[in-house]
Design an enzyme around this catalytic site. Structure first.
Site, short mmCIF file in Angstrom:
data_model
loop_
_atom_site.label_atom_id
_atom_site.label_comp_id
_atom_site.label_asym_id
_atom_site.label_seq_id
_atom_site.Cartn_x
_atom_site.Cartn_y
_atom_site.Cartn_z
N SER A 19 0.83 -1.20 0.00
CA SER A 19 0.00 0.00 0.00
C SER A 19 0.87 1.25 0.00
CB SER A 19 -0.91 0.03 1.23
OG SER A 19 -1.57 1.27 1.31
N HIS A 43 -1.14 -1.24 -4.19
CA HIS A 43 -2.43 -0.90 -3.59
C HIS A 43 -2.54 0.60 -3.41
CE1 HIS A 43 -6.03 -2.12 -1.34
NE2 HIS A 43 -5.75 -1.12 -0.53
N ASP A 88 -4.93 3.48 -1.87
CA ASP A 88 -6.04 3.80 -0.98
C ASP A 88 -6.60 5.18 -1.33
OD1 ASP A 88 -6.20 1.54 0.91
OD2 ASP A 88 -4.16 2.13 1.40
N MET A 91 -9.27 7.94 -0.48
CA MET A 91 -10.14 8.37 0.61
C MET A 91 -10.62 9.79 0.35
SD MET A 91 -7.98 6.96 3.89
CE MET A 91 -6.96 5.49 3.77
N HIS A 131 -8.49 0.87 -4.06
CA HIS A 131 -9.47 0.62 -3.00
C HIS A 131 -10.17 1.93 -2.70
CE1 HIS A 131 -10.04 -0.49 1.55
NE2 HIS A 131 -11.19 -0.37 0.91
N MET A 189 -12.39 4.13 -0.77
CA MET A 189 -13.05 4.40 0.51
C MET A 189 -13.71 5.77 0.40
SD MET A 189 -10.16 2.85 3.08
CE MET A 189 -8.82 2.98 1.88
N MET A 218 -11.83 -5.98 5.57
CA MET A 218 -11.02 -5.01 6.30
C MET A 218 -10.70 -5.54 7.69
SD MET A 218 -10.35 -2.44 4.35
CE MET A 218 -9.67 -1.37 5.61
N GLY A 255 -3.61 4.46 7.79
CA GLY A 255 -2.64 3.38 7.78
C GLY A 255 -2.01 3.20 9.14
N ASP A 269 -6.94 -6.44 4.42
CA ASP A 269 -6.28 -5.14 4.42
C ASP A 269 -6.39 -4.51 5.81
OD1 ASP A 269 -5.35 -2.57 4.02
OD2 ASP A 269 -6.87 -2.01 2.55
N SER A 319 2.85 -0.31 6.07
CA SER A 319 4.05 -0.03 6.86
C SER A 319 4.97 -1.24 6.98
CB SER A 319 3.66 0.48 8.26
OG SER A 319 2.78 -0.44 8.90
#
Length: 221
Positions: free
Chosen positions: A8, A32, A34, A36, A65, A67, A136, A143, A174, A197
């Site tokens: 990610s 990946h 994310d 948002m 992904h 969100m 999830m 993260g 995830d 991370s």
């Protein structure tokens, strides 16, 4: 089942995303992303322009992904931008079947994500419309969160439901995936792992991907 690792970039250096993508290009399966919107989740991250630019710079396929609110409106644009996979949240999609079919029509894999408190059983009939189901293992939005062990039974139920159908559906997890948690997820039935991370916080991100894959493969048997 084939183990796949999707680092990610939420945990990467945003000032050098192309370099961060290249750092895992030889060992990871996906990148990946994310997305948002500070509405569906309390954070604002990457959007469509970054995805379009990253698609040109990265050799790995993008695993987007979403969100966000109103994914029915926005998800097709990510497929059109060249994402290899586009996942929408069950909690946000008002017309999930139509949206999933449109993602597929545009050439991307279609995914459905479930928050930790969202049960999987009500979505069993949609498995034929999916290429991937995302469970999830943290509350979405940030993260670096701690893995929620309470989702492990849901991962097992999801794998059982997938096995009971003729659908070929990947099962992604995830949130808090690391060397300490990936084996439990693989034992429960997950086969695609998002790690932020645990990869980009390591001194050697490529080696971290390889180590996570080996752990998951051993646990999956």
């Amino acid at each position: 089942m084939a183990i796949q690792i999707s680092p990610s970039i939420l945990s990467a250096d945003f000032a050098h995303l192309a370099d961060e993508a290249a750092a895992v290009a030889d060992t990871a399966d996906w990148l990946h992303v994310d997305v948002m919107d500070n509405h569906f989740v309390p954070n604002l991250t990457l959007g469509l322009p970054i995805v379009e630019s990253l698609r040109k710079a990265a050799s790995l396929p993008l695993d987007c992904h979403l969100m966000i609110e109103d994914p029915d409106r926005w998800a097709p644009a990510y497929a059109e931008a060249g994402a290899g996979s586009v996942t929408v949240h069950a909690e946000a999609a008002r017309s999930p079947v139509r949206t999933l079919r449109e993602i597929r029509r545009l050439g991307a894999r279609a995914g459905l994500a479930l928050n930790p408190a969202t049960p999987v059983e009500p979505y069993a009939d949609l498995l034929g419309e999916l290429d991937m189901l995302l469970v999830m293992s943290v509350e979405p939005g940030f993260g670096g969160q701690r893995f929620l062990d309470v989702v492990l039974p849901k991962i097992r139920r999801a794998r059982e439901l997938i096995r009971s159908t003729d659908a070929s559906v990947w099962l992604q997890v995830d949130g808090g995936v690391s060397a300490e948690t990936i084996e439990r997820c693989a034992e429960a039935g997950a086969d695609v792992f998002v790690a932020g991370s645990a990869v980009y916080g390591a001194k050697d991100p490529a080696a971290a991907v390889e180590a996570l894959r080996a752990q998951a493969a051993r646990a999956a048997g």
